[in-house]
Design an enzyme around this catalytic site. Structure first.
Site, mmCIF file in Angstrom:
data_model
loop_
_atom_site.group_PDB
_atom_site.id
_atom_site.type_symbol
_atom_site.label_atom_id
_atom_site.label_comp_id
_atom_site.label_asym_id
_atom_site.label_seq_id
_atom_site.Cartn_x
_atom_site.Cartn_y
_atom_site.Cartn_z
ATOM 1 N N GLU A 3 28.231 68.329 50.446
ATOM 2 C CA GLU A 3 26.899 68.231 49.872
ATOM 3 C C GLU A 3 26.002 69.267 50.558
ATOM 4 O O GLU A 3 25.850 69.228 51.780
ATOM 5 C CB GLU A 3 26.417 66.804 50.184
ATOM 6 C CG GLU A 3 25.223 66.330 49.461
ATOM 7 C CD GLU A 3 24.897 64.881 49.832
ATOM 8 O OE1 GLU A 3 25.331 64.383 50.895
ATOM 9 O OE2 GLU A 3 24.175 64.248 49.058
ATOM 10 N N GLU A 61 24.425 53.099 50.788
ATOM 11 C CA GLU A 61 24.101 54.141 49.809
ATOM 12 C C GLU A 61 24.286 55.453 50.553
ATOM 13 O O GLU A 61 23.448 55.824 51.372
ATOM 14 C CB GLU A 61 22.666 53.913 49.307
ATOM 15 C CG GLU A 61 22.441 54.501 47.930
ATOM 16 C CD GLU A 61 21.904 55.897 48.027
ATOM 17 O OE1 GLU A 61 22.745 56.830 48.014
ATOM 18 O OE2 GLU A 61 20.694 56.066 48.139
#
Ligand code: ADP
Length: 492
Positions: A394, A263
């Site tokens: 990000e 993840e």
């Protein structure tokens, strides 16, 4: 450190466990090496923990391997009843667990409490789901054959977790793993190991047998990671963290062909169409963007607003953002805590400076908070364009960049123009747009008129470089099970 005592802050003193845990024993300083845990709100040292390495990792793997033989033979019902006790204990100790989390992570106490509830939900849900790991009976193509499948635990699992959700990322992996009959080695983030050890302590109290859960702590994760990847006894690596580290773990575990769940990072688009309900879009943007000071992998990273609603939405968003209180997580009215560390803060500054130098405008915020330290003002930027760094990377901080778009094709192309594919969000009242765009977005999860989508019952995970596999839900259970096919022949 001498001045400060965590034990003074919590009522169940034993929850403060600045140790590792292997084979049912708490392990203090190893080889005289230790590392410090800081409170990001004020940079105070709150604890010192043993620096574990390859030797401790080997020992933990041996102990998990030994425990596996017994644990996998327990019935799902037996495992469920222990997990239920763990769940109860976590909720009984929510106040102390939240305090520990806010101390080492910095997030507002109300967010820590919400995380403990979320973390406990995985224990509750998977304790039950462990009873439903059904196989199948498959009609055979030959008259004398009978075919069935059964599911079995994969074995010893290595679970490596990040600092942004110090408890939930652990239970989201540990609960399905041990409900399935696996045994585990947890390696929490170096910034937040105390939330992990407190959870493990409660697991021990709940009656999890020795060796089933082991905890390795260290400031340098590399020797531990290497051993976990190289060791043949580890059958599965489940990792939540950066794409960069995920790629290293995938490469290193290829030698022993381990199963992996990854993840990884995100670069979430949040798209507001002209017909959206502005109040809902703003409320949900705030929840998606500013939770945990913007430090979640599903935080909206690029906000695309259609030209007809751009001004209304940006003004309404900036007004709300302006009313946020920045401050220490222990202050009652605090909405935005500090960033986790100096590199986190510097990244936000770099993204902001780059965007402004290329023409973006600051609508609100736009600088470090007057509180100093690791605090950054929640910020809204307008006139943001694709060539700015924050379009690609990000930000992981309280910075909301607003892009303007004209039509569906343009926004879908922009949204998909990233190597990441974790979460995306759409705001519209038009069912056609909602369906069409949901299907076109190359992301593992799409929130429609919702900025929050994590729950224990739904499959969480990404596509592209955001990861492999799913967590939560029945799919999250399958990550810890092998399917075995049994073929019965000569049945006459
Ligand atoms: P972040 O950038 O959010 O800190 P990382 O991916 O660096 O995310 O870290 C997430 C987790 O991965 C942490 O527990 C960290 O200690 C661990 N980690 C980092 N590098 C390695 C590595 N080479 N091997 C194993 N674990 C690692």
């Amino acid at each position: 450190m001498d001045k400060f005592k965590i034990e003074d802050k919590i009522s169940y003193k034993s929850l403060f466990k600045p140790f590792g845990y292997i084979n049912g024993e708490w392990i203090n300083l190893t080889k005289d090496k230790s590392f410090e845990i800081y409170n990001p709100s004020n940079n105070e040292v709150i604890a010192r923990m043993p620096e574990m390495g390859a030797d401790e990792t080997k020992y933990a793997i041996e102990s998990a391997n030994q425990a596996f033989d017994k644990w996998k033979r327990k019935t799902a019902k037996e495992r469920c009843s222990i997990l239920k006790k763990w769940y109860d204990l976590v909720l009984e100790n929510i106040e102390d667990l939240s305090i520990i989390m806010t101390l080492e992570n910095g997030k507002p106490l109300k967010e820590s409490k919400a995380e403990i509830i979320y973390a406990s939900s995985f224990i509750d849900w998977f304790s039950e789901e462990g009873k439903r790991t059904y196989g199948r009976s498959i009609p055979a193509t030959q008259a004398d054959k009978r075919i069935i499948t059964i599911k079995q635990p994969v074995g010893v699992c290595a679970l490596i977790t990040p600092w942004n959700f110090p408890s939930a990322m652990i239970t989201r992996k540990v609960a399905p793993a041990i409900a399935a009959g696996c045994t585990v080695i947890i390696k929490p983030a170096e910034q937040t190991p105390l939330s992990a050890s407190a959870l493990v302590y409660l697991a021990e109290k709940a009656g999890i047998p020795k060796g089933v859960i082991n905890l390795l702590v260290a400031n340098n994760p590399i020797p531990i990671g290497k051993e976990l990847c190289d060791n043949v006894a580890i059958k599965k690596i489940s990792f939540t963290g950066s794409t960069e580290v995920g790629k290293i773990l995938i490469k290193d575990s290829a030698n022993t062909v381990k199963r992996v769940s990854m993840e990884l990072g995100g670069n979430a688009p949040l798209i507001v169409f002209n017909d959206a309900d502005v109040d809902i879009a703003v409320k949900e943007t705030l929840a998606s963007k500013y939770r945990n000071s913007g430090q979640t992998c599903v935080c909206a990273n690029r906000i695309f607003v259609q030209e007809g609603i751009y001004q209304k939405y940006s003004e309404a968003l900036a007004k709300k953002v302006n009313s946020f209180n920045v401050g220490d997580g222990f202050e009652d009215n605090s909405d935005i805590g500090p960033l986790i560390d100096i590199s986190g803060l510097k990244k936000v500054e770099r993204h902001l400076e780059d965007a402004v130098s290329k023409g973006a405008k600051v609508l609100t915020g736009g600088k470090k908070s007057s509180l100093g330290g690791l605090y950054f003002e929640p910020t809204v930027l307008t006139d943001v364009k694709e060539h700015m760094i924050l379009f690609k990377e990000e930000t992981f901080g309280p910075l909301a960049p607003l892009f303007k778009f004209k039509d569906i094709n343009e926004v879908v192309n922009m949204a998909n123009n990233t190597n990441y594919g974790l979460a995306g969000y759409i705001f519209t009242k038009d069912l056609n747009i909602a369906w069409q765009v949901s299907e076109e977005l190359q992301f593992g999860m799409v929130g429609i008129n919702s900025g929050i989508l994590s729950t224990e019952v739904a499959p969480f995970g990404g596509v592209k470089e955001s990861g492999v596999g799913r967590e939560g839900s029945i799919e999250g259970m399958d990550e810890y099970m092998e399917i075995k096919y049994l073929c019965f022949g000569n049945i006459m």
